[in-house]
Scaffold this active site. Sequence first.
Site, PDB file in Angstrom:
ATOM      1  N   SER A   1      -2.886   5.086   8.048  1.00 51.53           N
ATOM      2  CA  SER A   1      -1.891   4.028   8.113  1.00 51.53           C
ATOM      3  C   SER A   1      -1.285   3.959   9.509  1.00 51.53           C
ATOM      4  CB  SER A   1      -0.796   4.288   7.076  1.00 51.53           C
ATOM      5  OG  SER A   1       0.198   3.300   7.131  1.00 51.53           O
TER       6      SER A   1
ATOM      7  N   SER B   1       0.845  -1.189   0.000  1.00 53.14           N
ATOM      8  CA  SER B   1       0.000   0.000   0.000  1.00 53.14           C
ATOM      9  C   SER B   1       0.877   1.234   0.000  1.00 53.14           C
ATOM     10  CB  SER B   1      -0.911   0.007   1.227  1.00 53.14           C
ATOM     11  OG  SER B   1      -1.544   1.264   1.346  1.00 53.14           O
TER      12      SER B   1
ATOM     13  N   ASP C   1      -4.835   3.576  -2.128  1.00 56.76           N
ATOM     14  CA  ASP C   1      -5.954   4.010  -1.295  1.00 56.76           C
ATOM     15  C   ASP C   1      -6.420   5.400  -1.705  1.00 56.76           C
ATOM     16  OD1 ASP C   1      -6.286   1.839   0.657  1.00 56.76           O
ATOM     17  OD2 ASP C   1      -4.249   2.361   1.261  1.00 56.76           O
TER      18      ASP C   1
ATOM     19  N   HIS D   1      -8.358   1.043  -4.092  1.00 56.24           N
ATOM     20  CA  HIS D   1      -9.273   0.881  -2.967  1.00 56.24           C
ATOM     21  C   HIS D   1     -10.045   2.178  -2.785  1.00 56.24           C
ATOM     22  CE1 HIS D   1      -9.666  -0.142   1.634  1.00 56.24           C
ATOM     23  NE2 HIS D   1     -10.834   0.021   1.032  1.00 56.24           N
TER      24      HIS D   1
ATOM     25  N   SER E   1       2.808   0.589   6.365  1.00 59.04           N
ATOM     26  CA  SER E   1       3.911   0.994   7.237  1.00 59.04           C
ATOM     27  C   SER E   1       4.903  -0.140   7.493  1.00 59.04           C
ATOM     28  CB  SER E   1       3.370   1.527   8.567  1.00 59.04           C
ATOM     29  OG  SER E   1       2.574   0.549   9.216  1.00 59.04           O
TER      30      SER E   1
ATOM     31  N   MET F   1     -11.141  -5.332   6.521  1.00 60.64           N
ATOM     32  CA  MET F   1     -10.383  -4.272   7.176  1.00 60.64           C
ATOM     33  C   MET F   1     -10.148  -4.665   8.634  1.00 60.64           C
ATOM     34  SD  MET F   1      -9.727  -2.023   4.872  1.00 60.64           S
ATOM     35  CE  MET F   1      -8.975  -0.847   6.005  1.00 60.64           C
TER      36      MET F   1
ATOM     37  N   MET G   1      -9.147   8.259  -0.785  1.00 55.93           N
ATOM     38  CA  MET G   1     -10.054   8.665   0.287  1.00 55.93           C
ATOM     39  C   MET G   1     -10.647  10.040  -0.026  1.00 55.93           C
ATOM     40  SD  MET G   1      -7.606   7.650   3.488  1.00 55.93           S
ATOM     41  CE  MET G   1      -6.608   6.163   3.447  1.00 55.93           C
TER      42      MET G   1
ATOM     43  N   MET H   1     -12.227   4.369  -0.910  1.00 58.90           N
ATOM     44  CA  MET H   1     -12.829   4.718   0.371  1.00 58.90           C
ATOM     45  C   MET H   1     -13.576   6.035   0.178  1.00 58.90           C
ATOM     46  SD  MET H   1      -9.944   3.610   3.157  1.00 58.90           S
ATOM     47  CE  MET H   1      -8.456   3.183   2.280  1.00 58.90           C
TER      48      MET H   1
ATOM     49  N   ASP I   1      -6.310  -6.031   5.309  1.00 60.06           N
ATOM     50  CA  ASP I   1      -5.616  -4.745   5.282  1.00 60.06           C
ATOM     51  C   ASP I   1      -5.784  -4.040   6.624  1.00 60.06           C
ATOM     52  OD1 ASP I   1      -4.452  -2.348   4.641  1.00 60.06           O
ATOM     53  OD2 ASP I   1      -5.963  -1.726   3.193  1.00 60.06           O
TER      54      ASP I   1
ATOM     55  N   HIS J   1      -1.205  -1.450  -4.050  1.00 60.86           N
ATOM     56  CA  HIS J   1      -2.515  -1.094  -3.495  1.00 60.86           C
ATOM     57  C   HIS J   1      -2.589   0.421  -3.358  1.00 60.86           C
ATOM     58  CE1 HIS J   1      -6.162  -1.967  -1.118  1.00 60.86           C
ATOM     59  NE2 HIS J   1      -5.773  -0.995  -0.305  1.00 60.86           N
TER      60      HIS J   1
END
Length: 236
Positions: free
Chosen positions: A142, A7, A34, A65, A196, A135, A36, A67, A173, A32
């Site tokens: 993160s 990610s 993300d 992904h 991370s 999730m 948002m 969100m 995840d 991946h």
Amino acid sequence: MVKIGASILSANYGHLEKEVKKVEKAGVDFIHIDMMDGHFVPNLSMGIGISKYIKNITGLPTDVHLMVENPDLFIPILADDADMITFHIETCKFPFRTIKLIKDKGAEPIVALNPSTPIDTIEYILEDLCGVLIMTVEPGFSGQKFINPMLKKIDRLKNIILKEGYNTKILVDGGINSETAPKVVEAGADVLIAASAIYNKENIEEAVKILRESAKFKNKFIVLDIIISTNEILIQ
């Protein structure tokens, strides 16, 4: 073998191409991404242009992904630059329609469930999905701590998938590292997504290696799957 996705939520955005190349060299299986909107989750991250940019700099598959509150608005724009698109069941009024939209655009559909969202909400769409993303932290940031009760959720979902004979994979995840990876694999996870645990390490290649080694923990469902397959052959 368990697959690993990196990610880029924890990557250095100022040197994104280098960050993607690092995990590519380290041997991750996909990237991946993300996205948002600051509404569905209390954070803003990458815009729609990031997906195209990353697709142009790596040969690895990409998973976007979403969100966001209305995933159907973004899917037609993103589908050309994503191999997989993950949407949240909590944001989707007509999941069969959303799944068809993703497939019609040539991508693989994955549905995500927040920690408190029950598996029952996706029971009738499981067969049509490439995967289910569990999730294991509250989405949006993160570096959060893994929520342990999610192991039961993964276990229950795996039992349903095996019982019904679906090919749906379980992705996990949130708080994934060398300590939590063997636990989720034992519970039934097929794919691990880490941010991370990869990007916050000085040596990314070593971090991915450690994570992959920890994920080799024996999945208790492998034996069960073999038994089920053998019984089907005997019955036939």
